[in-house]
Design a protein around this motif. Structure first.
Motif, PDB file in Angstrom:
ATOM      1  N   GLY A  11     -10.606  32.980  15.626  1.00  0.00           N
ATOM      2  CA  GLY A  11     -10.086  33.514  14.378  1.00  0.00           C
ATOM      3  C   GLY A  11     -10.203  32.588  13.189  1.00  0.00           C
ATOM      4  O   GLY A  11      -9.836  32.965  12.072  1.00  0.00           O
ATOM      5  N   TYR A  12     -10.688  31.380  13.397  1.00  0.00           N
ATOM      6  CA  TYR A  12     -10.872  30.418  12.312  1.00  0.00           C
ATOM      7  C   TYR A  12     -12.349  30.083  12.167  1.00  0.00           C
ATOM      8  O   TYR A  12     -13.169  30.382  13.036  1.00  0.00           O
ATOM      9  N   LEU A  13     -12.677  29.425  11.048  1.00  0.00           N
ATOM     10  CA  LEU A  13     -14.053  29.003  10.811  1.00  0.00           C
ATOM     11  C   LEU A  13     -14.257  27.613  11.395  1.00  0.00           C
ATOM     12  O   LEU A  13     -13.579  26.665  11.000  1.00  0.00           O
ATOM     13  N   GLN A  14     -15.192  27.492  12.313  1.00  0.00           N
ATOM     14  CA  GLN A  14     -15.530  26.188  12.863  1.00  0.00           C
ATOM     15  C   GLN A  14     -16.813  25.699  12.207  1.00  0.00           C
ATOM     16  O   GLN A  14     -17.809  26.424  12.129  1.00  0.00           O
ATOM     17  N   VAL A  15     -16.781  24.466  11.729  1.00  0.00           N
ATOM     18  CA  VAL A  15     -17.950  23.895  11.070  1.00  0.00           C
ATOM     19  C   VAL A  15     -18.985  23.503  12.117  1.00  0.00           C
ATOM     20  O   VAL A  15     -18.693  22.740  13.048  1.00  0.00           O
ATOM     21  N   ILE A  16     -20.185  24.065  11.979  1.00  0.00           N
ATOM     22  CA  ILE A  16     -21.305  23.619  12.808  1.00  0.00           C
ATOM     23  C   ILE A  16     -21.850  22.318  12.235  1.00  0.00           C
ATOM     24  O   ILE A  16     -22.011  21.333  12.935  1.00  0.00           O
ATOM     25  N   SER A  17     -22.123  22.335  10.937  1.00  0.00           N
ATOM     26  CA  SER A  17     -22.550  21.098  10.277  1.00  0.00           C
ATOM     27  C   SER A  17     -22.554  21.306   8.773  1.00  0.00           C
ATOM     28  O   SER A  17     -22.786  22.417   8.289  1.00  0.00           O
ATOM     29  N   PRO A  18     -22.278  20.231   8.016  1.00  0.00           N
ATOM     30  CA  PRO A  18     -22.486  20.287   6.566  1.00  0.00           C
ATOM     31  C   PRO A  18     -23.964  20.089   6.259  1.00  0.00           C
ATOM     32  O   PRO A  18     -24.693  19.461   7.042  1.00  0.00           O
ATOM     33  N   ILE A  19     -24.419  20.636   5.152  1.00  0.00           N
ATOM     34  CA  ILE A  19     -25.809  20.463   4.727  1.00  0.00           C
ATOM     35  C   ILE A  19     -25.900  19.202   3.881  1.00  0.00           C
ATOM     36  O   ILE A  19     -25.013  18.914   3.078  1.00  0.00           O
ATOM     37  N   ASP A  20     -26.964  18.450   4.075  1.00  0.00           N
ATOM     38  CA  ASP A  20     -27.134  17.183   3.359  1.00  0.00           C
ATOM     39  C   ASP A  20     -27.053  17.373   1.852  1.00  0.00           C
ATOM     40  O   ASP A  20     -27.510  18.385   1.302  1.00  0.00           O
ATOM     41  N   ASP A  21     -26.483  16.371   1.188  1.00  0.00           N
ATOM     42  CA  ASP A  21     -26.481  16.287  -0.275  1.00  0.00           C
ATOM     43  C   ASP A  21     -25.815  17.497  -0.926  1.00  0.00           C
ATOM     44  O   ASP A  21     -26.306  18.023  -1.932  1.00  0.00           O
ATOM     45  N   THR A  22     -24.714  17.963  -0.358  1.00  0.00           N
ATOM     46  CA  THR A  22     -23.977  19.107  -0.892  1.00  0.00           C
ATOM     47  C   THR A  22     -22.513  18.708  -1.055  1.00  0.00           C
ATOM     48  O   THR A  22     -22.067  17.676  -0.539  1.00  0.00           O
ATOM     49  N   PRO A  23     -21.714  19.524  -1.775  1.00  0.00           N
ATOM     50  CA  PRO A  23     -20.292  19.209  -1.899  1.00  0.00           C
ATOM     51  C   PRO A  23     -19.594  19.024  -0.553  1.00  0.00           C
ATOM     52  O   PRO A  23     -18.713  18.171  -0.416  1.00  0.00           O
ATOM     53  N   ALA A  24     -19.976  19.800   0.458  1.00  0.00           N
ATOM     54  CA  ALA A  24     -19.339  19.686   1.765  1.00  0.00           C
ATOM     55  C   ALA A  24     -19.601  18.323   2.403  1.00  0.00           C
ATOM     56  O   ALA A  24     -18.688  17.682   2.930  1.00  0.00           O
TER      57      ALA A  24
END
Length: 536
Positions: free
Chosen positions: A129-142
């Motif tokens: 029921g929640y969002l699980q991060v697979i990965s942040p994208i390089d050079d982005t706010p995340a």
């Protein structure tokens, strides 16, 4: 409308909806558009109905519930809204990656696979029921905010994620570049939620970046697989070869935090280095979902050693590349266990602008392995640690060459074979053996310090060249601090490449390694083993 007529029409719609999920499509992609329309789906539905008994009791239940909702729900709801909700629920409950996409959602998916969109730059999936991060994208706010693979996003702009669909939650995170967004995340090892405030940006993903790590040794980073990744890989290889002024001695391929993407791009990248055999095979229930992607002759590195870096954020198409290179014994896989997404999604556009994203097949590595829910096990496991410059501890502060009246090195013994001069054949190897390895009384520290001094020299010499190449690589900051001094995985991968290159040269010459070289290899192996034990 007469209730009987309405009921009959709903039954017809229910039959069509219920049989859509049996449709296969021979355009394979991982979250990439395929080709289909309403007429083709209906024809396939008709053919399927001839061999299947219709679940009439379930269809009657569906119509009865829809009627009760229309009559008794506290607010008026249109037939279209109810049917769209039914479609979403039917497909979303199949698995975390299947979804019915309305026209706006399908447009967003098309934009994201093209490599440019507005948002924070993070790949996610639904988990409990929640969002699980697979990965942040390089050079982005995340990535700049420190979001990590495995983080659980529980609130977006103070609105709970629980109860949202994945499509709706992704839509909430996207928006106009420059607008503000707040996230609340849970992270392993933290007792309290983490609150982050980010500013959305125009996410233009340069999926391939490259620079030289040391003379002759290249580094290629693929952040995700898009339609332009294969072309970007060709440019990166050409750029590295130009910088090396000849063939490359080895390449580090960095697939860490790569969430996947377009399947064909992963096949093309694998084909650059695998000269024959199967790259990946795909198998589904429908006959037309079975397919094998074969490699064509040729290796763009001419057999030069490769090390592929992976971690928990390496998923899907990135795991296809890792598995193909591992099974072909073309590269050494180094890092931690990968994500384990071994399924393929096909996107079937419909005439009204909506689309069906359906898991149609599983994929298998060349040896027949399925990595679904298991992932790729690296050949060499590395703990996710940070490295700092080694501090001088122990030793004398000088070497034999510094002593008054020290004998000079007059070269190899007369008549000695090529093996006596192995240490002088490569510029990077000679710098490794010539920079005071005797200064540290600890064998493991000797290996680290010697390698670092050589790597620093190589990186410092290539920093300007990499920047002038205009590859937009944020991994090599303008401060000039080399990547091998701040990234433990890259540091170890480069050392392994140098060792493999030295062994290849010895085999080519037909000479056995000298005893000191064998001892150094043994020390290096012990160092890797201890690093793994520390992480486990």
């Amino acid at each position: 409308m007469d209730p009987k007529l309405r009921g009959a029409s709903l039954i017809v719609l229910g039959v069509i909806v219920g049989t859509v999920i049996t449709i296969g499509e021979n355009s394979f992609a991982d979250s990439a558009p395929g080709a289909a329309d309403v007429q083709s789906l209906q024809k396939a539905s008709d053919a399927s109905q001839a061999n299947q008994k219709l679940p009439l009791s379930e269809l009657r239940k569906f119509v009865a519930i829809m009627h009760q909702v229309k009559q008794g729900y506290v607010e008026k709801v249109s037939d279209k809204t109810l049917l769209d909700n039914a479609l979403h629920g039917m497909v979303d409950r199949l698995d975390p990656h299947s979804a019915y996409l309305d026209p706006d959602q399908y447009k967003q998916l098309t934009v994201s696979t093209s490599g440019q969109f507005g948002g924070i730059g993070v790949k996610v999936q639904m988990e409990n029921g929640y969002l699980q991060v697979i990965s942040p994208i390089d050079d982005t706010p995340a990535s700049r905010a420190g979001i990590q693979p495995g983080d659980m996003i529980i609130r977006i702009d103070d609105k709970p994620v629980k109860g949202m669909s994945m499509i709706d939650s992704v839509h909430a995170m996207r928006g106009k570049p420059g607008s503000k967004i707040s996230l609340t995340i849970l992270r392993d090892g933290h007792d309290k939620p983490i609150h982050l405030h980010l500013q959305r940006a125009d996410i233009q993903v340069a999926s391939v970046k490259s620079h030289m790590l040391a003379p002759g040794y290249g580094y290629i980073r693929i952040s995700q697989f898009t339609d332009g990744t294969a072309k970007g890989m060709n440019k990166a290889l050409a750029h590295l070869k130009k910088q090396a002024d000849g063939p490359l001695k080895g390449v580090v391929l960095d697939l860490r935090n790569n969430p996947g993407g377009v399947l064909n791009a992963a096949v093309d990248v694998s084909n650059d280095f695998v000269g024959s055999g199967t790259i990946v095979s795909i198998q589904g229930r429908a006959a037309d979902t079975e397919h094998k992607f074969k490699a064509t002759a040729g290796d763009k590195l001419n057999g030069a050693p490769m090390v592929v870096l992976v971690n928990q954020g390496t998923a899907s198409a990135a795991e296809i590349v890792s598995g193909a290179l591992q099974d072909d014994h073309r590269a050494v896989i180094m890092g931690t266990q990968t994500f384990g997404k071994g399924s393929v999604q096909t996107v079937l556009p419909l005439n009204d602008g909506s689309a069906l994203k359906l898991t149609t097949a599983r994929y298998y590595t060349p040896s027949g392995r399925s990595i679904q829910a298991e992932g790729i096990t690296p050949d060499i496991k590395l703990a996710p640690v940070k490295i700092t410059p080694a501090q001088a501890s122990g030793g004398f502060g000088y070497t034999e060459a510094d002593l008054p009246g020290a004998l000079k090195n007059t070269g190899a013994e007369a008549g000695a074979g090529p093996a006596a001069n192995n240490a002088n054949n490569d510029a990077d190897n000679s710098s490794d053996t010539g920079k005071g390895k005797g200064n540290d009384s600890k064998p493991e520290s000797q290996s680290d310090t010697g390698a670092k001094s050589s790597d620093t020299g190589g990186d410092a010499a290539s920093t300007h060249a990499a920047d002038s190449g205009n590859h937009g690589n944020a991994d090599q900051p303008h401060s000039g601090k080399p990547l091998v001094e701040k990234d433990y995985g890259v540091y170890e991968a480069l050392n392994l490449l140098k060792g493999l290159n030295t062994l290849n040269q010895n085999q080519t010459r037909g000479a056995k390694p000298s005893r000191p070289m064998a001892g150094q290899a043994h020390n290096s192996a012990q160092h890797d083993g201890k690093a793994t034990a520390a992480g486990s």
